[in-house]
Write a protein that holds these residues in place. Structure first.
Motif, PDB file in Angstrom:
ATOM      1  N   LYS A   1      -6.201  17.281  -0.586  1.00 35.36           N
ATOM      2  CA  LYS A   1      -4.948  17.094  -1.291  1.00 35.36           C
ATOM      3  C   LYS A   1      -3.873  16.661  -0.285  1.00 35.36           C
ATOM      4  CE  LYS A   1      -1.759  19.514  -4.394  1.00 35.36           C
ATOM      5  NZ  LYS A   1      -1.451  20.812  -5.062  1.00 35.36           N
ATOM      6  N   GLY A   2      -3.092  15.703  -0.644  1.00 37.53           N
ATOM      7  CA  GLY A   2      -2.064  15.200   0.265  1.00 37.53           C
ATOM      8  C   GLY A   2      -2.476  13.946   1.004  1.00 37.53           C
ATOM      9  N   THR A   3      -3.725  13.491   0.818  1.00 32.35           N
ATOM     10  CA  THR A   3      -4.196  12.288   1.502  1.00 32.35           C
ATOM     11  C   THR A   3      -3.347  11.069   1.132  1.00 32.35           C
ATOM     12  OG1 THR A   3      -6.485  13.081   1.633  1.00 32.35           O
ATOM     13  CG2 THR A   3      -6.141  10.709   1.778  1.00 32.35           C
ATOM     14  N   GLU A   4      -3.022  10.946  -0.160  1.00 34.68           N
ATOM     15  CA  GLU A   4      -2.226   9.797  -0.582  1.00 34.68           C
ATOM     16  C   GLU A   4      -0.849   9.813   0.060  1.00 34.68           C
ATOM     17  OE1 GLU A   4      -0.436   7.652  -4.621  1.00 34.68           O
ATOM     18  OE2 GLU A   4      -2.010   9.184  -4.793  1.00 34.68           O
ATOM     19  N   ALA A   5      -0.227  10.980   0.139  1.00 33.36           N
ATOM     20  CA  ALA A   5       1.102  11.075   0.757  1.00 33.36           C
ATOM     21  C   ALA A   5       1.037  10.681   2.231  1.00 33.36           C
ATOM     22  CB  ALA A   5       1.653  12.487   0.608  1.00 33.36           C
ATOM     23  N   LEU A   6       0.005  11.160   2.934  1.00 31.23           N
ATOM     24  CA  LEU A   6      -0.150  10.801   4.348  1.00 31.23           C
ATOM     25  C   LEU A   6      -0.340   9.298   4.497  1.00 31.23           C
ATOM     26  CD1 LEU A   6      -2.535  13.645   5.623  1.00 31.23           C
ATOM     27  CD2 LEU A   6      -0.078  13.420   6.039  1.00 31.23           C
ATOM     28  N   GLY A   7      -1.160   8.717   3.622  1.00 27.72           N
ATOM     29  CA  GLY A   7      -1.400   7.282   3.691  1.00 27.72           C
ATOM     30  C   GLY A   7      -0.143   6.476   3.437  1.00 27.72           C
ATOM     31  N   ARG A   8       0.628   6.871   2.453  1.00 35.02           N
ATOM     32  CA  ARG A   8       1.873   6.145   2.143  1.00 35.02           C
ATOM     33  C   ARG A   8       2.838   6.193   3.320  1.00 35.02           C
ATOM     34  NH1 ARG A   8       3.536   5.357  -3.509  1.00 35.02           N
ATOM     35  NH2 ARG A   8       1.838   5.860  -4.941  1.00 35.02           N
ATOM     36  N   ILE A   9       2.999   7.377   3.915  1.00 32.60           N
ATOM     37  CA  ILE A   9       3.920   7.514   5.053  1.00 32.60           C
ATOM     38  C   ILE A   9       3.433   6.697   6.237  1.00 32.60           C
ATOM     39  CG2 ILE A   9       4.824   9.149   6.752  1.00 32.60           C
ATOM     40  CD1 ILE A   9       4.687  11.291   4.504  1.00 32.60           C
ATOM     41  N   GLY A  10       2.143   6.803   6.533  1.00 37.17           N
ATOM     42  CA  GLY A  10       1.592   6.077   7.667  1.00 37.17           C
ATOM     43  C   GLY A  10       1.683   4.577   7.506  1.00 37.17           C
ATOM     44  N   LEU A  11       1.374   4.077   6.322  1.00 36.25           N
ATOM     45  CA  LEU A  11       1.448   2.639   6.075  1.00 36.25           C
ATOM     46  C   LEU A  11       2.884   2.136   6.142  1.00 36.25           C
ATOM     47  CD1 LEU A  11      -1.159   2.171   3.203  1.00 36.25           C
ATOM     48  CD2 LEU A  11      -1.383   1.505   5.593  1.00 36.25           C
ATOM     49  N   ALA A  12       3.837   2.950   5.699  1.00 35.52           N
ATOM     50  CA  ALA A  12       5.241   2.557   5.789  1.00 35.52           C
ATOM     51  C   ALA A  12       5.656   2.387   7.255  1.00 35.52           C
ATOM     52  CB  ALA A  12       6.124   3.594   5.105  1.00 35.52           C
ATOM     53  N   ALA A  13       5.196   3.303   8.108  1.00 36.77           N
ATOM     54  CA  ALA A  13       5.517   3.191   9.528  1.00 36.77           C
ATOM     55  C   ALA A  13       4.875   1.949  10.134  1.00 36.77           C
ATOM     56  CB  ALA A  13       5.042   4.444  10.269  1.00 36.77           C
ATOM     57  N   ARG A  14       3.632   1.691   9.778  1.00 37.91           N
ATOM     58  CA  ARG A  14       2.961   0.499  10.294  1.00 37.91           C
ATOM     59  C   ARG A  14       3.618  -0.775   9.768  1.00 37.91           C
ATOM     60  NH1 ARG A  14      -2.800  -0.536  12.097  1.00 37.91           N
ATOM     61  NH2 ARG A  14      -3.291  -0.965   9.928  1.00 37.91           N
ATOM     62  N   CYS A  15       4.146  -0.726   8.561  1.00 34.40           N
ATOM     63  CA  CYS A  15       4.860  -1.878   8.021  1.00 34.40           C
ATOM     64  C   CYS A  15       6.035  -2.243   8.924  1.00 34.40           C
ATOM     65  CB  CYS A  15       5.337  -1.567   6.605  1.00 34.40           C
ATOM     66  SG  CYS A  15       6.493  -2.792   5.935  1.00 34.40           S
ATOM     67  N   VAL A  16       6.799  -1.240   9.348  1.00 34.51           N
ATOM     68  CA  VAL A  16       7.946  -1.479  10.228  1.00 34.51           C
ATOM     69  C   VAL A  16       7.481  -2.103  11.543  1.00 34.51           C
ATOM     70  CG1 VAL A  16       9.811  -0.388  11.536  1.00 34.51           C
ATOM     71  CG2 VAL A  16       9.320   0.366   9.201  1.00 34.51           C
ATOM     72  N   VAL A  17       6.429  -1.525  12.120  1.00 34.90           N
ATOM     73  CA  VAL A  17       5.929  -2.020  13.405  1.00 34.90           C
ATOM     74  C   VAL A  17       5.430  -3.452  13.275  1.00 34.90           C
ATOM     75  CG1 VAL A  17       4.133  -1.725  15.150  1.00 34.90           C
ATOM     76  CG2 VAL A  17       5.370   0.268  14.286  1.00 34.90           C
TER      77      VAL A  17
ATOM     78  N   GLY B   1       0.822  -1.211   0.000  1.00 33.57           N
ATOM     79  CA  GLY B   1       0.000   0.000   0.000  1.00 33.57           C
ATOM     80  C   GLY B   1       0.851   1.255   0.000  1.00 33.57           C
ATOM     81  N   ALA B   2       1.914   1.240   0.793  1.00 29.10           N
ATOM     82  CA  ALA B   2       2.802   2.404   0.855  1.00 29.10           C
ATOM     83  C   ALA B   2       3.504   2.633  -0.478  1.00 29.10           C
ATOM     84  CB  ALA B   2       3.829   2.215   1.971  1.00 29.10           C
ATOM     85  N   ALA B   3       3.858   1.538  -1.158  1.00 26.76           N
ATOM     86  CA  ALA B   3       4.600   1.656  -2.413  1.00 26.76           C
ATOM     87  C   ALA B   3       3.711   2.032  -3.592  1.00 26.76           C
ATOM     88  CB  ALA B   3       5.322   0.341  -2.710  1.00 26.76           C
ATOM     89  N   THR B   4       2.481   1.517  -3.607  1.00 22.31           N
ATOM     90  CA  THR B   4       1.623   1.698  -4.778  1.00 22.31           C
ATOM     91  C   THR B   4       0.536   2.750  -4.599  1.00 22.31           C
ATOM     92  OG1 THR B   4       0.029   0.000  -4.083  1.00 22.31           O
ATOM     93  CG2 THR B   4       1.974  -0.727  -5.336  1.00 22.31           C
ATOM     94  N   GLY B   5       0.172   3.035  -3.336  1.00 19.54           N
ATOM     95  CA  GLY B   5      -0.948   3.951  -3.109  1.00 19.54           C
ATOM     96  C   GLY B   5      -2.280   3.353  -3.500  1.00 19.54           C
ATOM     97  N   GLY B   6      -2.355   2.021  -3.568  1.00 22.12           N
ATOM     98  CA  GLY B   6      -3.583   1.352  -3.978  1.00 22.12           C
ATOM     99  C   GLY B   6      -4.777   1.622  -3.076  1.00 22.12           C
ATOM    100  N   PHE B   7      -4.514   2.000  -1.838  1.00 13.60           N
ATOM    101  CA  PHE B   7      -5.601   2.288  -0.896  1.00 13.60           C
ATOM    102  C   PHE B   7      -6.476   3.449  -1.369  1.00 13.60           C
ATOM    103  CE2 PHE B   7      -1.749   4.512   0.346  1.00 13.60           C
ATOM    104  CZ  PHE B   7      -2.177   5.819   0.461  1.00 13.60           C
ATOM    105  N   MET B   8      -5.957   4.283  -2.259  1.00 12.24           N
ATOM    106  CA  MET B   8      -6.723   5.436  -2.728  1.00 12.24           C
ATOM    107  C   MET B   8      -7.946   5.023  -3.536  1.00 12.24           C
ATOM    108  SD  MET B   8      -5.451   8.169  -1.460  1.00 12.24           S
ATOM    109  CE  MET B   8      -6.274   9.429  -2.453  1.00 12.24           C
ATOM    110  N   LYS B   9      -8.001   3.772  -3.985  1.00  5.73           N
ATOM    111  CA  LYS B   9      -9.176   3.293  -4.706  1.00  5.73           C
ATOM    112  C   LYS B   9     -10.415   3.334  -3.822  1.00  5.73           C
ATOM    113  CE  LYS B   9      -6.438   0.081  -7.532  1.00  5.73           C
ATOM    114  NZ  LYS B   9      -6.174  -1.362  -7.834  1.00  5.73           N
ATOM    115  N   ARG B  10     -10.206   3.293  -2.507  1.00  5.85           N
ATOM    116  CA  ARG B  10     -11.334   3.300  -1.576  1.00  5.85           C
ATOM    117  C   ARG B  10     -11.476   4.638  -0.850  1.00  5.85           C
ATOM    118  NH1 ARG B  10     -13.135  -1.937  -1.295  1.00  5.85           N
ATOM    119  NH2 ARG B  10     -11.644  -3.552  -1.916  1.00  5.85           N
TER     120      ARG B  10
END
Length: 267
Positions: A177-193, A161-170
């Motif tokens: 504006k900027g929702t996709e960037a926030l989602g990518r950053i947040g998902l990347a952090a959750r990926c680490v956790v 999700g962080a790499a592709t931004g596929g979550f934006m389909k929903r």
């Protein structure tokens, strides 16, 4: 009653509660560090001390329960049409596991709301104790390993999700504006956790030692030794909270009554 049990109402309340918890946890981790070692319990403890904290905790409990019900309904009733192919079943299995996690989080918040702070705090790192109990079962290490693999799979989905931004389909087209960037950053952090939690569970299963298990707070404590990574993940969790708050308004969710859908499915 019908409106309360609609999937979109449950989801929006849930995303709002999830957003508040993650945003506050990220802020707490960035501001005080060690206080975040208790994970979401640190958030509930902080909220309880705020003016009107009891009422806010009550709202968080309601939202987290709503989110747990929504994710469980999504898993069982396939509300988002993931299907029955292997990938779809994997996603729905993850939704079911997430439902249990958020209902457990609601239970913890409820204990704080009712004034049982001491008992709730004792369970701040209940993941290790729970793993210890399971490891004592015959072949309990297999179950712990399976949960670890599930977390690693969830981490992979977060990474995709962080790499592709596929979550934006929903996400609705009129989202800020900027929702996709926030989602990518947040998902990347959750990926680490999620990856670190999953790895800790696999180590626990391999070594048959429950002290290896890390929950959200335990992961933050582990990362403190690497300041740059710690600050990056903490900031990412805060951003994920902000993204979740946007989802509370702009996530596309079917207006299906989950009670009626369950009756139609299982009767």
């Amino acid at each position: 009653m019908t409106k309360i049990t609609r999937a979109d109402v449950l989801a929006r309340a849930g995303y709002a509660a999830r957003g508040a918890v993650y945003a506050l946890l990220g802020w707490l981790a960035l501001g005080t560090r060690g206080a975040a070692d208790n994970g979401q319990n640190a958030v509930f403890d902080m909220v309880q001390d705020m003016p009107g904290g009891g009422a806010v905790l009550g709202l968080l409990v309601a939202g987290l329960v709503a989110y747990g019900i929504y994710k469980l309904a999504s898993a069982l009733l396939d509300l988002e049409r993931h299907g029955h192919a292997p990938k779809g079943l994997a996603v729905r299995t993850g939704l079911g596991a997430g439902a249990l996690a958020y209902l457990a989080m609601a239970w913890a918040a409820g204990k704080f709301a009712l004034g049982y702070r001491h008992y709730a705090s004792q369970g701040a790192h209940g993941g290790a104790d729970m793993a210890g109990g399971v490891l004592g079962w015959p072949l309990g290490w297999v179950l712990v390993a399976a949960v670890g693999l599930a977390f690693l799979a969830a981490a992979a989905f977060q990474a995709i999700g962080a790499a592709t931004g596929g979550f934006m389909k929903r996400i609705a087209a009129d989202a800020p504006k900027g929702t996709e960037a926030l989602g990518r950053i947040g998902l990347a952090a959750r990926c680490v956790v999620f990856a670190l939690v999953g790895w800790s569970l696999l180590r626990s299963a391999w070594l048959v030692r429950h002290a290896e298990v890390r929950d959200l707070g335990g992961v933050l404590a582990q990362l403190r030794g690497t300041q740059a990574l710690y600050l990056t993940v903490a900031a990412g969790l805060l951003v994920f909270g902000l993204f979740s708050l946007i989802c509370a308004r702009f996530r596309v969710v079917p207006a299906i009554d989950v009670v009626d859908a369950a009756r139609a499915r299982f009767n």
